[in-house]
Design a protein around this motif. Structure first.
Motif, mmCIF file in Angstrom:
data_model
loop_
_atom_site.group_PDB
_atom_site.id
_atom_site.type_symbol
_atom_site.label_atom_id
_atom_site.label_comp_id
_atom_site.label_asym_id
_atom_site.label_seq_id
_atom_site.Cartn_x
_atom_site.Cartn_y
_atom_site.Cartn_z
ATOM 1 N N ALA A 243 0.737 2.296 10.564
ATOM 2 C CA ALA A 243 0.589 1.648 11.871
ATOM 3 C C ALA A 243 0.605 0.154 11.585
ATOM 4 C CB ALA A 243 -0.703 2.075 12.550
ATOM 5 N N THR A 244 1.794 -0.382 11.388
ATOM 6 C CA THR A 244 1.917 -1.758 10.929
ATOM 7 C C THR A 244 3.257 -2.338 11.400
ATOM 8 O OG1 THR A 244 1.776 -3.178 8.968
ATOM 9 C CG2 THR A 244 2.944 -1.066 8.709
ATOM 10 N N GLY A 245 3.520 -3.591 11.038
ATOM 11 C CA GLY A 245 4.777 -4.228 11.404
ATOM 12 C C GLY A 245 4.828 -4.733 12.826
ATOM 13 N N HIS A 246 3.679 -5.124 13.393
ATOM 14 C CA HIS A 246 3.618 -5.521 14.803
ATOM 15 C C HIS A 246 4.033 -6.969 15.044
ATOM 16 C CE1 HIS A 246 1.094 -1.931 14.607
ATOM 17 N NE2 HIS A 246 1.271 -1.794 15.911
ATOM 18 N N HIS A 247 4.239 -7.718 13.982
ATOM 19 C CA HIS A 247 4.707 -9.110 14.051
ATOM 20 C C HIS A 247 3.836 -9.921 15.011
ATOM 21 C CE1 HIS A 247 7.251 -12.342 13.041
ATOM 22 N NE2 HIS A 247 8.066 -12.311 14.088
ATOM 23 N N LEU B 166 0.795 -1.223 0.000
ATOM 24 C CA LEU B 166 0.000 0.000 0.000
ATOM 25 C C LEU B 166 0.828 1.274 0.000
ATOM 26 C CD1 LEU B 166 -2.787 -1.116 2.511
ATOM 27 C CD2 LEU B 166 -2.811 -1.187 0.003
ATOM 28 N N HIS B 167 2.161 1.128 0.105
ATOM 29 C CA HIS B 167 3.019 2.316 0.025
ATOM 30 C C HIS B 167 4.437 1.854 -0.285
ATOM 31 C CE1 HIS B 167 5.121 6.038 1.057
ATOM 32 N NE2 HIS B 167 3.949 6.649 0.974
ATOM 33 N N PRO B 168 5.134 2.557 -1.201
ATOM 34 C CA PRO B 168 6.490 2.125 -1.571
ATOM 35 C C PRO B 168 7.452 2.053 -0.386
ATOM 36 C CG PRO B 168 5.670 3.770 -3.126
ATOM 37 C CD PRO B 168 4.673 3.703 -2.011
ATOM 38 N N ALA B 169 7.276 2.923 0.599
ATOM 39 C CA ALA B 169 8.189 2.931 1.740
ATOM 40 C C ALA B 169 8.059 1.686 2.608
ATOM 41 C CB ALA B 169 7.949 4.179 2.597
ATOM 42 N N LEU B 170 6.941 0.967 2.482
ATOM 43 C CA LEU B 170 6.722 -0.213 3.315
ATOM 44 C C LEU B 170 7.134 -1.508 2.631
ATOM 45 C CD1 LEU B 170 3.223 0.688 4.818
ATOM 46 C CD2 LEU B 170 5.467 0.904 5.920
ATOM 47 N N ARG B 171 7.330 -1.478 1.333
ATOM 48 C CA ARG B 171 7.598 -2.720 0.603
ATOM 49 C C ARG B 171 8.881 -3.393 1.086
ATOM 50 N NH1 ARG B 171 6.087 -5.913 -3.238
ATOM 51 N NH2 ARG B 171 4.172 -4.749 -3.504
ATOM 52 N N ALA B 172 9.901 -2.620 1.379
ATOM 53 C CA ALA B 172 11.166 -3.212 1.821
ATOM 54 C C ALA B 172 11.204 -3.436 3.328
ATOM 55 C CB ALA B 172 12.327 -2.315 1.401
ATOM 56 N N VAL B 173 10.144 -3.035 4.033
ATOM 57 C CA VAL B 173 10.153 -3.081 5.495
ATOM 58 C C VAL B 173 9.233 -4.177 6.036
ATOM 59 C CG1 VAL B 173 9.688 -1.755 7.598
ATOM 60 C CG2 VAL B 173 10.686 -0.624 5.598
ATOM 61 N N ILE B 174 8.060 -4.314 5.441
ATOM 62 C CA ILE B 174 7.050 -5.239 5.945
ATOM 63 C C ILE B 174 7.043 -6.515 5.104
ATOM 64 C CG2 ILE B 174 4.606 -5.553 6.479
ATOM 65 C CD1 ILE B 174 6.054 -3.427 8.164
ATOM 66 N N ARG B 175 6.960 -7.650 5.769
ATOM 67 C CA ARG B 175 6.884 -8.927 5.065
ATOM 68 C C ARG B 175 5.883 -9.834 5.779
ATOM 69 N NH1 ARG B 175 10.638 -9.585 8.941
ATOM 70 N NH2 ARG B 175 10.949 -11.692 9.801
ATOM 71 N N SER C 158 8.776 -7.196 10.586
ATOM 72 C CA SER C 158 9.631 -6.047 10.288
ATOM 73 C C SER C 158 11.070 -6.437 10.598
ATOM 74 C CB SER C 158 9.225 -4.824 11.121
ATOM 75 O OG SER C 158 9.502 -5.032 12.494
ATOM 76 N N PRO C 159 12.053 -5.706 10.080
ATOM 77 C CA PRO C 159 13.454 -6.120 10.272
ATOM 78 C C PRO C 159 13.890 -6.226 11.725
ATOM 79 C CG PRO C 159 13.296 -4.527 8.489
ATOM 80 C CD PRO C 159 11.934 -4.575 9.141
ATOM 81 N N ASP C 160 13.374 -5.357 12.591
ATOM 82 C CA ASP C 160 13.801 -5.361 13.996
ATOM 83 C C ASP C 160 12.695 -5.805 14.948
ATOM 84 O OD1 ASP C 160 12.139 -3.191 13.747
ATOM 85 O OD2 ASP C 160 13.563 -1.711 14.529
ATOM 86 N N ASN C 161 11.623 -6.393 14.398
ATOM 87 C CA ASN C 161 10.473 -6.865 15.174
ATOM 88 C C ASN C 161 9.677 -5.744 15.827
ATOM 89 O OD1 ASN C 161 11.036 -9.607 14.626
ATOM 90 N ND2 ASN C 161 12.480 -9.698 16.335
ATOM 91 N N ALA C 162 10.019 -4.494 15.534
ATOM 92 C CA ALA C 162 9.307 -3.354 16.100
ATOM 93 C C ALA C 162 8.330 -2.794 15.072
ATOM 94 C CB ALA C 162 10.290 -2.266 16.518
ATOM 95 N N PRO C 163 7.198 -2.271 15.523
ATOM 96 C CA PRO C 163 6.218 -1.742 14.576
ATOM 97 C C PRO C 163 6.651 -0.418 13.963
ATOM 98 C CG PRO C 163 5.504 -1.315 16.815
ATOM 99 C CD PRO C 163 6.735 -2.179 16.922
ATOM 100 N N VAL C 164 6.050 -0.106 12.831
ATOM 101 C CA VAL C 164 6.238 1.186 12.167
ATOM 102 C C VAL C 164 5.000 2.017 12.467
ATOM 103 C CG1 VAL C 164 6.615 2.366 9.976
ATOM 104 C CG2 VAL C 164 7.567 0.065 10.343
#
Length: 330
Positions: A301-305, A184-193, A284-290
């Motif tokens: 408000a994502t990346g909460h693993h 949903l945003h280019p900045a999140l593509r490399a961060v969220i999996r 997320s790379p460090d297990n911390a949310p964005v």
């Protein structure tokens, strides 16, 4: 300022509810995937038990959010299970893992009481031949599906509009779509999996031992497994794979969960298998949310693993703070 929230899981619903309660006109887009992490979850709110060296920031945020949970649950009318967590080990290597956790928690000034196998079985007679464990006070649990229903009701009562597609004229868009946020945003593509996890829901049949009172978290030959009580049984989880958006429940995943759980709780064989499901956590790379601005007018408000349910109250509070500060700073 009109706010559109993308995502109808626990994070998106919590953000929408709090924003609407603060007076913002809010619309929420929910694609209702059966693989959403909030739907396929155990419901553990356990920052202490999940603590590990290197994740100090995640632990701090989790503890902050856990302190908000009693009022959060009370407002929603959902119950928290206050009994706590027993972390148990089956073999010597698993004991070493728990010893490391105990030492780490002690270095942070947090307590976890060591228990022998006999002491553990005095608390939970249904436990199998576990060697030792830890009693971790403070951790609680919530029925994740009851929570989702309560949040949807609270959103509707607060004036949140549920819409099928994003509104083109929103002043602020909040991306809270879990693993799908990456698209949903280019900045999140490399961060969220997406991180795939499988869970089973088991129901107690006549004559079966009752489910445990505590949440049971175990190490079985290095593999983690947890049993989270429900009124009619328990949730058993969870596998973890880097498998993209593969929504199949695998035979191997079910086998491993049942095999390890039966070691910990032998009476499981008398339970009924009510559900097997796969869901996607937002890694997320460090297990911390964005939780921040991605650009003016777009918040993440994502990346909460593994901690989406736990971090819902603090995430909603932080998003509300960002909304009040404006939208033009990052």
């Amino acid at each position: 300022m009109r706010v559109t929230v993308l995502g109808g899981g626990v994070i998106g619903l919590s953000v929408a509810w709090r924003a609407a309660g603060a007076g913002y006109p809010v619309e929420l887009v929910d694609r209702a995937s059966p693989h959403g992490g909030s739907w396929v979850a155990g419901g553990m709110l356990a920052p202490i038990t999940e603590a590990w060296p290197g994740d100090e920031d995640v632990l701090k945020l989790g503890v902050e959010s856990l302190e908000l949970w009693p009022d959060f649950a009370r407002e929603l009318g959902v119950e928290l299970s206050p009994v706590g967590t027993l972390a148990v080990a089956v073999d010597r290597a698993d004991v070493e893992v728990l010893d490391q956790l105990c030492a780490y928690l002690g270095s942070l000034g947090r307590s976890a009481a060591k228990l022998t196998g006999r002491e553990l079985r005095a608390l939970e007679p249904g436990l199998g031949p576990v060697r030792s464990g830890l009693s971790v006070p403070g951790d609680v649990a919530v029925d994740n599906r009851a929570l989702l229903r309560a949040l949807r009701d609270a959103c509707a009562a607060s004036g949140v509009r549920f819409i099928p597609e994003p509104a083109p004229d929103a002043d602020v868009t909040v991306i809270a779509a879990g693993a799908w946020s990456r698209d949903l945003h280019p900045a999140l593509r490399a961060v969220i999996r997406p991180v795939k996890g499988e869970i089973l829901r088991l129901t107690a049949r006549p004559g079966a031992l009752p489910p445990p009172r505590h949440t049971i978290r175990a190490q079985v030959s290095g593999r983690p497994v947890y049993l989270v009580p429900r009124a009619d049984g328990f949730v058993l989880g969870a596998t973890q794979y880097e498998a993209g958006f593969d929504g199949d429940v695998t035979v191997g995943g079910v086998r491993d969960l049942l095999r390890d759980a039966e070691v910990v709780w032998p009476g499981i064989a008398e339970y009924g298998l009510a559900e097997a499901a796969a869901g996607f956590r937002a890694g997320s790379p460090d297990n911390a949310p964005v939780i921040d601005w991605l650009e003016p007018g777009v918040l993440a408000a994502t990346g909460h693993h593994r901690n989406g349910l736990l971090l819902a109250p603090v995430t909603a509070r932080r998003v509300l703070t960002l909304l009040r500060e404006g939208g033009n700073s990052r």
